[in-house]
Design a protein around this motif. Structure first.
Motif, PDB file in Angstrom:
ATOM      1  N   UNK A 174       8.000 -44.522   7.009  1.00  0.00           N
ATOM      2  CA  UNK A 174       8.691 -45.747   6.614  1.00  0.00           C
ATOM      3  C   UNK A 174       7.804 -46.976   6.720  1.00  0.00           C
ATOM      4  N   UNK A 175       7.054 -47.058   7.790  1.00  0.00           N
ATOM      5  CA  UNK A 175       6.129 -48.189   7.949  1.00  0.00           C
ATOM      6  C   UNK A 175       5.050 -48.144   6.869  1.00  0.00           C
ATOM      7  N   UNK A 176       4.500 -46.940   6.646  1.00  0.00           N
ATOM      8  CA  UNK A 176       3.480 -46.796   5.602  1.00  0.00           C
ATOM      9  C   UNK A 176       4.044 -47.161   4.236  1.00  0.00           C
ATOM     10  N   UNK A 177       5.290 -46.763   3.978  1.00  0.00           N
ATOM     11  CA  UNK A 177       5.927 -47.096   2.716  1.00  0.00           C
ATOM     12  C   UNK A 177       6.040 -48.609   2.537  1.00  0.00           C
ATOM     13  N   UNK A 178       6.483 -49.291   3.587  1.00  0.00           N
ATOM     14  CA  UNK A 178       6.633 -50.742   3.493  1.00  0.00           C
ATOM     15  C   UNK A 178       5.284 -51.427   3.273  1.00  0.00           C
ATOM     16  N   UNK A 179       4.263 -50.967   4.008  1.00  0.00           N
ATOM     17  CA  UNK A 179       2.938 -51.582   3.896  1.00  0.00           C
ATOM     18  C   UNK A 179       2.337 -51.349   2.516  1.00  0.00           C
ATOM     19  N   UNK A 180       2.378 -50.102   2.041  1.00  0.00           N
ATOM     20  CA  UNK A 180       1.785 -49.782   0.741  1.00  0.00           C
ATOM     21  C   UNK A 180       2.563 -50.435  -0.390  1.00  0.00           C
ATOM     22  N   UNK A 181       3.890 -50.404  -0.310  1.00  0.00           N
ATOM     23  CA  UNK A 181       4.706 -51.046  -1.339  1.00  0.00           C
ATOM     24  C   UNK A 181       4.355 -52.525  -1.442  1.00  0.00           C
ATOM     25  N   UNK A 182       4.253 -53.187  -0.295  1.00  0.00           N
ATOM     26  CA  UNK A 182       3.893 -54.601  -0.290  1.00  0.00           C
ATOM     27  C   UNK A 182       2.499 -54.809  -0.873  1.00  0.00           C
TER      28      UNK A 182
END
Length: 270
Positions: A174-182
């Motif tokens: 989830x953290x990786x998703x938020x970081x990469x999406x951003x």
């Protein structure tokens, strides 16, 4: 549109359909035995998301290669040599058409008006790339956003397999998703739009004509609005989990938290 691009669009449409109906079910059974215990609606979305992940990896990595090594495109972002970009865009158009058909056939369980708008806006803009070979740099730049898709889909896979939200792998993804999406959808907006504004009033921009100009600008605005909405939902959900407010109970996200949307969060193509 040239014969080559039409062939790639048609070939990718058929290829993604075969991946959905043949490869994904067999591969998923090997990797995750719990796959066979999912209800039919979840099986359909599972296969759809696996196809989405494969498409994202192919297109996203191809985009990085073009960005780093295609000097002609980078030197002339409006009229540079579009051959590699057109190939990548044709793969994406085939995928978008496949996914629109899938959404239409499963609208009651997977339908989402946001994604229909997203797909149509992308097809509208990419149509100019395929037919006229214009704006290769900008088309390629938009497709880099696909690199966030595997994390979004993995979030859904964990949820449907009933991993607790507090599970280490769920939190890390989830953290990786938020970081990469951003990084690939939000943080790049200023540099992208700066590159757009630089072209205004130049001879290359005028050569595009009003139709291509409108398609380019309006589709980018629409896609960035959608990306901003999804980023807000992802950030809100990520905050809840990291602060311990997300809870341990696994359920469908009624508010879209920690995911790009509450149904069919394939996080499709920009």
């Amino acid at each position: 549109m040239e014969t080559r691009e039409l062939s790639v669009v048609a070939g990718s449409f058929v290829g993604f359909q075969l991946l959905f109906s043949v490869v994904s079910p067999r591969l998923s059974l090997v990797v995750t035995p719990d796959y066979k215990r999912l209800p039919p609606t979840k099986l359909t979305e599972w296969n759809s998301r696996l196809v989405s992940t494969v498409h994202a990896l192919i297109v996203g990595l191809f985009c990085l290669y073009i960005l780093w090594f295609d000097d002609d495109v980078n030197a002339n972002p409006v009229w540079g040599d579009p051959n590699l970009v057109k190939l990548n865009v044709a793969i994406t158009c085939g995928y978008l058409l496949y996914d629109l058909v899938l959404l239409a056939c499963n609208w009651s369980t997977m339908g989402d008006s946001f994604f229909v708008c997203h797909h149509l806006a992308a097809l509208y803009a990419y149509g100019y790339v395929l037919t006229r070979g214009v704006l290769p740099y900008f088309a390629n730049f938009r497709l880099i956003s696909e690199l966030s898709t595997p994390f979004v889909n993995q979030r859904w896979f964990y949820e449907v397999l009933k991993y607790p939200r507090s599970h280490r792998m769920v939190v890390l993804n989830g953290v990786a998703m938020a970081v990469v999406f951003f990084a690939v959808r939000i943080a790049v907006m200023p540099s992208y739009w700066a590159s757009v504004f630089v072209t205004f009033g130049t001879p290359e921009f005028e050569r595009l004509g009003l139709g291509a100009q409108v398609a380019w600008i309006t589709s980018c605005i629409a896609l960035d609005v959608l990306n901003t909405i999804w980023m807000y939902k992802i950030a809100r959900g990520c905050y809840k989990v990291l602060t311990g407010r997300g809870g341990r109970k696994v359920k469908d996200d009624s508010d879209g938290s920690f995911t790009a949307d509450k149904k069919h969060a394939n996080n499709h193509t920009d």
